[in-house]
Design an enzyme around this catalytic site. Sequence first.
Site, PDB file in Angstrom:
ATOM      1  N   CYS A  67     -22.238 -16.763   1.934  1.00 50.19           N
ATOM      2  CA  CYS A  67     -21.591 -16.658   3.244  1.00 50.19           C
ATOM      3  C   CYS A  67     -20.417 -15.689   3.179  1.00 50.19           C
ATOM      4  O   CYS A  67     -20.267 -14.812   4.039  1.00 50.19           O
ATOM      5  CB  CYS A  67     -21.097 -18.031   3.711  1.00 50.19           C
ATOM      6  SG  CYS A  67     -22.399 -19.237   4.005  1.00 50.19           S
ATOM      7  N   CYS A 104     -21.157 -21.297   1.144  1.00 50.27           N
ATOM      8  CA  CYS A 104     -21.370 -20.866  -0.239  1.00 50.27           C
ATOM      9  C   CYS A 104     -20.941 -19.412  -0.397  1.00 50.27           C
ATOM     10  O   CYS A 104     -20.509 -18.764   0.555  1.00 50.27           O
ATOM     11  CB  CYS A 104     -22.838 -21.029  -0.641  1.00 50.27           C
ATOM     12  SG  CYS A 104     -23.954 -19.935   0.277  1.00 50.27           S
ATOM     13  N   ASP A 158      13.447  -3.234 -20.801  1.00 55.85           N
ATOM     14  CA  ASP A 158      14.700  -2.540 -20.557  1.00 55.85           C
ATOM     15  C   ASP A 158      15.796  -3.350 -21.260  1.00 55.85           C
ATOM     16  O   ASP A 158      15.636  -4.556 -21.477  1.00 55.85           O
ATOM     17  CB  ASP A 158      14.954  -2.472 -19.050  1.00 55.85           C
ATOM     18  CG  ASP A 158      16.334  -1.950 -18.728  1.00 55.85           C
ATOM     19  OD1 ASP A 158      16.687  -0.860 -19.225  1.00 55.85           O
ATOM     20  OD2 ASP A 158      17.065  -2.641 -17.994  1.00 55.85           O
ATOM     21  N   ASP A 179      14.861  -4.679 -14.530  1.00 53.21           N
ATOM     22  CA  ASP A 179      15.507  -5.285 -13.367  1.00 53.21           C
ATOM     23  C   ASP A 179      16.250  -4.300 -12.480  1.00 53.21           C
ATOM     24  O   ASP A 179      16.732  -4.669 -11.421  1.00 53.21           O
ATOM     25  CB  ASP A 179      16.487  -6.373 -13.812  1.00 53.21           C
ATOM     26  CG  ASP A 179      17.710  -5.783 -14.503  1.00 53.21           C
ATOM     27  OD1 ASP A 179      17.596  -4.681 -15.082  1.00 53.21           O
ATOM     28  OD2 ASP A 179      18.776  -6.419 -14.467  1.00 53.21           O
ATOM     29  N   CYS A 221      -0.675  21.336   8.546  1.00 51.11           N
ATOM     30  CA  CYS A 221      -1.501  22.543   8.505  1.00 51.11           C
ATOM     31  C   CYS A 221      -2.750  22.261   7.680  1.00 51.11           C
ATOM     32  O   CYS A 221      -2.891  21.186   7.081  1.00 51.11           O
ATOM     33  CB  CYS A 221      -0.726  23.722   7.910  1.00 51.11           C
ATOM     34  SG  CYS A 221      -0.179  23.440   6.209  1.00 51.11           S
ATOM     35  N   CYS A 246      -2.433  21.082   4.097  1.00 49.79           N
ATOM     36  CA  CYS A 246      -2.237  19.639   3.866  1.00 49.79           C
ATOM     37  C   CYS A 246      -3.582  18.957   3.663  1.00 49.79           C
ATOM     38  O   CYS A 246      -3.738  18.112   2.771  1.00 49.79           O
ATOM     39  CB  CYS A 246      -1.509  19.014   5.051  1.00 49.79           C
ATOM     40  SG  CYS A 246       0.167  19.621   5.309  1.00 49.79           S
TER      41      CYS A 246
END
Length: 800
Positions: A86, A83, A494, A693, A15, A18
């Site tokens: 470019c 170079c 952690d 982890d 809609c 959004c």
Amino acid sequence: MSEKRIDIPITGMTCAACANRIEKGLSRMDGVQEVAVNFATEKAAVTVDTDAADLLAIRAKIQSLGYDVTERQVDLQLTGMTCAACSARIEKVLSRMPGVFSVNVNLALETGHVTYDPTTLSIDEIIEKIEKIGYGAFVKGGDTTTDGDPRKTEIRKKTRTFLISAVLSLPLLWTMFAHFSFTSWMYVPSLLMNPYFQWILATPVQFWIGSIFYKGAYSALRNGSANMDVLVVLGTSAAYFYSVFLVLSGSGHGLYFETSAVLITLILLGKLFEARAKGHSSDAIKKLMGLQPTMAIVERDGVASEIPISDVQVGDVLVIRPGASVPVDAEVLSGSSAVDESMLTGESLPVDKVAGDLLYAATVNANGSLRVCAKNIGKDTMLSGIIRVVEEAQGSKAPIQRLADKISGVFVPVVVGIAVITFLVWYFFVTPGNFAEALTSTIAVLVIACPCALGLATPTSIMAGSGRAAEHGILFKTAEAMEQTKSIDTIVFDKTGTITKGTPEVTDFFTSDSSNRNRLIALAAAAENDSEHPVARAITDYGVELGVQVGTVEKFESIPGHGIHCKVDDAEVLLGNLKLLERFGVSVDEGVADVASLENDGKTVMYMAADGNHVAMIAVADTVKETSAQAVKELHALGLEVIMLTGDQERTAKSIAAAVGIDRVFAGVLPDQKAQTILQLQAEGKRVAMAGDGINDAPALAVADIGIAMGTGTAVAMEAADVTLMHGDLLRVPDTLAMSRLTVRNIKQNLFWALAYNSIGIPIAASGLLAPWVAGAAMAFSSVSVVLNALRLQRVKLRS
């Protein structure tokens, strides 16, 4: 400020609200000037400041709001770049194409990464555009017109071209030295001094060998830009055509044929050295790609046969013989062996593997025969993932490169202007009317000013540094991550699985009945044998390690929140917390162990009773990794504040922090609060790296300035992180910082010398103190020296 409008196709809008939400979210981002989202066409028209806006961040913002961006990415192999101008030209032209979101061209790798809207644009149209401006392109991994390795083919071609040019130019160089007074003794054949013979030698060098420069200059000028080819063509053509004019006018003196020919030869030599050196800077990728075997032994219908690795299917049963490389990611079905995983983790010691353990492609089976089941093949293996991450890091741009890109974009036109001024000053003021002197200084300015070194300064260092890091199990996802890592001043760890091993272990077994110690351990191991709880597994493993005989369990009862009640070999066993013993009316013998002291050390105490009597206490703890304290010490030495973030109780957390020397502790932090803690630290002005982890660490890894995932953890954590450590050893964290700092220092050295070279060389050339051929040699040396300096990173010593 440079503005650009991009149209971003968006899906998922339902809609007008959004569209408003997306506009509001994007308008708050740095570098975004205007936003207009059209719900009907499902597109966002975004005007951005290209110097400040991050297009990747814009797309990520849209996705974070719950919508999708229609896009595809393609990696192109580019040819014909000479170079930095470019690469800047290709980026500029492609970025203007409707449907292109972002372009990143890497001069050192000669690659281009394009993100585009497939509904607006096709890959063929992108390639056609690149070819139209004078360069070549093909999709990496697709069909090419070259045989074998394109880089090796290019080096062979450059070598052949240089040798032909050198053969034609050396006689001219001989005549040039004959003009110096200190070489009056030198014999020069009269034929070489003939102006027409010099003309004959110089012409194929200028127009056949040098045609690549003319083509490059024409393409650049036709598209409204200028590159190194323009400088070379202007300088050598001026020398060549002025010499032709002198010959045709009847003068055989003051010719500059040797200048034009020797300049082209020296530039070709520099390009050859540069190509060879750039090849070495990508050696890490080549080594990784060369690790995977090409054949595998597969069992099918009871028969073992050797087949190409490309024919292996998921679920196939493979045989890995001693000394052989593992062809795919697999799970061990039977057998045991030690496997060398150093290519994956950087860990030098082999890892024991038994049934149920995982093997990874390209690791080496040391001594035993293994039967395994293929789990991941082809591009899905861990090795392929590593190669992909390293390639993406090497192909991306570090923020520090923006300076070089800006300078390269305007450098050539500025140099041409300086060359014109140099000619006018010499011709009208320094040596009035002396065309030859003015021309010599002008040619020197044009030749020495090539911006190749500037364009190579950053990407070659990134290639060498990220490649060296990957060899030791440190994977930087992007060049930006490699650059930003060096700036962090705070590291947050952690606890579980990062500082500690992540699996509980029995640290102490106390009993007042020492004569029956082994029997009691056997009872405890048997009682916990059927449980999958980590603490239960620790107790069972403890018994197995001591070699006790685990008995038979009967009438097993798990009491939530308390422990277990069962019968083992006719003995009634209780194993759990204090509440369990109180529930069954068993009195506790306080003399068995000092519970308070154990708990202050961060240990969990389990009470054990047999036949109604309290007989033992078992202390279980998630033990600290052997290297954690040393890692914290090294991080302190690097000037970082070290913080621990955990959901554990404060007493346990502080005990572990004290054991490893951590400065500050955040305990009792729920998973959804970890990211908020990182944001709190950033609000204090800290540049924060987070190492973790687990799945619950992923949000914190994502919001940290640098997220570091331990490779022993989950795929979610590794996806959210900027750096992945393939080994769970915390000592890799100081190595990560060291590699980042060394790489960024190397980049700054390259940029400094590239800029200093031009800043010093151009005035010297303009003042007439530099012969054109010396300027050509200096220009070639500058590019090679930058690449060689970057290659020093491949010799950096990191712990194995």
